[in-house]
Motif scaffolding. Structure first.
Motif, PDB file in Angstrom:
ATOM      1  N   HIS A  65     -29.766 -17.527  95.596  1.00 37.51           N
ATOM      2  CA  HIS A  65     -29.500 -18.385  94.483  1.00 37.51           C
ATOM      3  C   HIS A  65     -31.089 -18.680  93.991  1.00 37.51           C
ATOM      4  O   HIS A  65     -31.658 -19.595  94.737  1.00 37.51           O
ATOM      5  N   ILE A  66     -31.656 -18.356  92.855  1.00 38.81           N
ATOM      6  CA  ILE A  66     -32.860 -18.662  92.152  1.00 38.81           C
ATOM      7  C   ILE A  66     -32.366 -19.281  90.875  1.00 38.81           C
ATOM      8  O   ILE A  66     -31.953 -18.550  89.993  1.00 38.81           O
ATOM      9  N   PRO A  67     -32.270 -20.348  90.493  1.00 34.86           N
ATOM     10  CA  PRO A  67     -31.970 -21.168  89.332  1.00 34.86           C
ATOM     11  C   PRO A  67     -32.839 -20.962  87.997  1.00 34.86           C
ATOM     12  O   PRO A  67     -33.750 -20.424  88.399  1.00 34.86           O
ATOM     13  N   GLN A  68     -32.084 -21.120  87.007  1.00 33.95           N
ATOM     14  CA  GLN A  68     -33.084 -20.961  85.642  1.00 33.95           C
ATOM     15  C   GLN A  68     -34.134 -22.001  85.895  1.00 33.95           C
ATOM     16  O   GLN A  68     -33.936 -22.993  86.163  1.00 33.95           O
ATOM     17  N   TYR A  69     -35.242 -21.616  85.328  1.00 32.77           N
ATOM     18  CA  TYR A  69     -36.337 -22.362  84.999  1.00 32.77           C
ATOM     19  C   TYR A  69     -36.282 -23.177  83.741  1.00 32.77           C
ATOM     20  O   TYR A  69     -35.780 -22.653  82.669  1.00 32.77           O
ATOM     21  N   SER A  70     -36.376 -24.343  83.896  1.00 39.03           N
ATOM     22  CA  SER A  70     -35.777 -25.339  82.752  1.00 39.03           C
ATOM     23  C   SER A  70     -36.587 -25.249  81.372  1.00 39.03           C
ATOM     24  O   SER A  70     -36.360 -25.484  80.479  1.00 39.03           O
ATOM     25  N   GLN A  71     -37.957 -24.730  81.761  1.00 33.48           N
ATOM     26  CA  GLN A  71     -38.900 -24.620  80.499  1.00 33.48           C
ATOM     27  C   GLN A  71     -39.055 -23.305  79.986  1.00 33.48           C
ATOM     28  O   GLN A  71     -39.818 -22.919  79.049  1.00 33.48           O
ATOM     29  N   GLY A  78     -29.135 -13.426  85.638  1.00 34.35           N
ATOM     30  CA  GLY A  78     -28.371 -14.507  86.293  1.00 34.35           C
ATOM     31  C   GLY A  78     -29.175 -14.861  87.518  1.00 34.35           C
ATOM     32  O   GLY A  78     -29.918 -14.137  88.105  1.00 34.35           O
ATOM     33  N   SER A  79     -28.608 -16.133  88.127  1.00 37.87           N
ATOM     34  CA  SER A  79     -29.358 -16.930  89.262  1.00 37.87           C
ATOM     35  C   SER A  79     -29.200 -16.011  90.724  1.00 37.87           C
ATOM     36  O   SER A  79     -29.686 -15.964  91.602  1.00 37.87           O
ATOM     37  N   ARG A  80     -28.045 -15.353  90.962  1.00 39.44           N
ATOM     38  CA  ARG A  80     -27.493 -14.539  91.925  1.00 39.44           C
ATOM     39  C   ARG A  80     -27.576 -13.159  91.811  1.00 39.44           C
ATOM     40  O   ARG A  80     -26.899 -12.310  92.489  1.00 39.44           O
ATOM     41  N   ARG A  81     -28.363 -12.500  90.966  1.00 39.17           N
ATOM     42  CA  ARG A  81     -28.567 -11.056  90.712  1.00 39.17           C
ATOM     43  C   ARG A  81     -28.949 -10.500  92.023  1.00 39.17           C
ATOM     44  O   ARG A  81     -29.778 -11.179  92.811  1.00 39.17           O
ATOM     45  N   LYS A  82     -28.799  -9.102  92.141  1.00 35.01           N
ATOM     46  CA  LYS A  82     -29.580  -8.437  93.030  1.00 35.01           C
ATOM     47  C   LYS A  82     -30.974  -8.249  92.945  1.00 35.01           C
ATOM     48  O   LYS A  82     -31.126  -8.019  91.550  1.00 35.01           O
TER      49      LYS A  82
END
Length: 159
Positions: A65-71, A78-82
Motif C-alpha cells: 500500500h502506497i497511498p495517494q500523494y496529497s499534492q 491505485g494504491s495497491r496496484r502491482k
C-alpha cells in the motif's frame, strides 16, 4: 548539491519475521510513478500483506500500500496496484527456481531509499505453524527475562 547516501527506512514488514522463517534476501529496485515517490518520501507506505510473484520471468510486487500523494495533480491507478521489481536476470532465475522447487514465498521485508532510488528488500520465506510462533515468542520472553536478571544483578539488587 550532494545527494544523501541513504535515507531512513520508509516501511518495515514486522509481521514477516513473525509469520515466516525468512531465508535468503535481495535488494531490488521498484518501478514507481511520480506521485508514489513523493508519498514514499513522506514516509507513507505499508508492506503488511504484501508478497511478490514471478510472472513471465519478471518479479511483481502485489499488495503493498502506497497511498495517494496529497499534492499530486493527477491520480495514479491505485494504491495497491502491482509494481515491477528490478533485479538481474540471474537473480530472477535463482529466485524462480527456489520458489518452484521448495514452495517458498517471496515476501517484502523493508522499503527504503538508497542513493535517491526506492529499493525493496525481498526475502524467500517459508510459513510458520502456530506452535512455531508461540515458541519464538517464548524464546524472546526468556531472553528478555535473562537480560533483566543480569541487569538487576549488576546494579546490586536482588531478583
Amino acid at each position: 548539491m550532494k545527494k544523501p547516501t541513504s535515507d531512513p527506512v520508509v516501511a518495515r514488514n514486522r509481521k514477516a519475521a513473525h509469520d515466516y522463517h525468512l531465508g535468503e534476501s535481495w535488494e531490488a529496485g521498484i518501478v514507481l510513478q511520480g506521485p508514489e515517490v513523493k508519498a514514499l518520501r513522506e514516509g507513507r507506505a505499508s508492506l503488511a500483506g504484501g508478497f511478490a510473484d514471478v510472472e513471465n520471468r519478471e518479479i511483481w510486487l502485489h499488495g503493498v500500500h502506497i497511498p495517494q500523494y496529497s499534492q499530486a495533480r493527477w491520480v495514479t491507478e491505485g494504491s495497491r496496484r502491482k509494481r515491477k521489481l528490478l533485479l538481474h536476470r540471474a537473480q530472477i532465475d535463482k529466485i524462480e527456481r527456489k520458489v518452484n522447487e521448495s514452495g517458498l514465498t517471496i515476501v517484502p521485508v523493508s522499503l527504503y531509499f538508497s542513493d535517491g532510488r526506492a529499493k525493496v528488500e525481498i526475502a524467500l520465506a517459508k510459513g510458520k505453524k502456530t506452535w512455531d510462533k508461540r515458541q519464538t515468542l517464548a524464546e524472546r520472553e526468556a531472553s528478555r527475562e535473562a537480560e533483566r536478571a543480569v541487569s538487576r544483578r549488576l546494579k546490586g539488587r536482588r531478583g
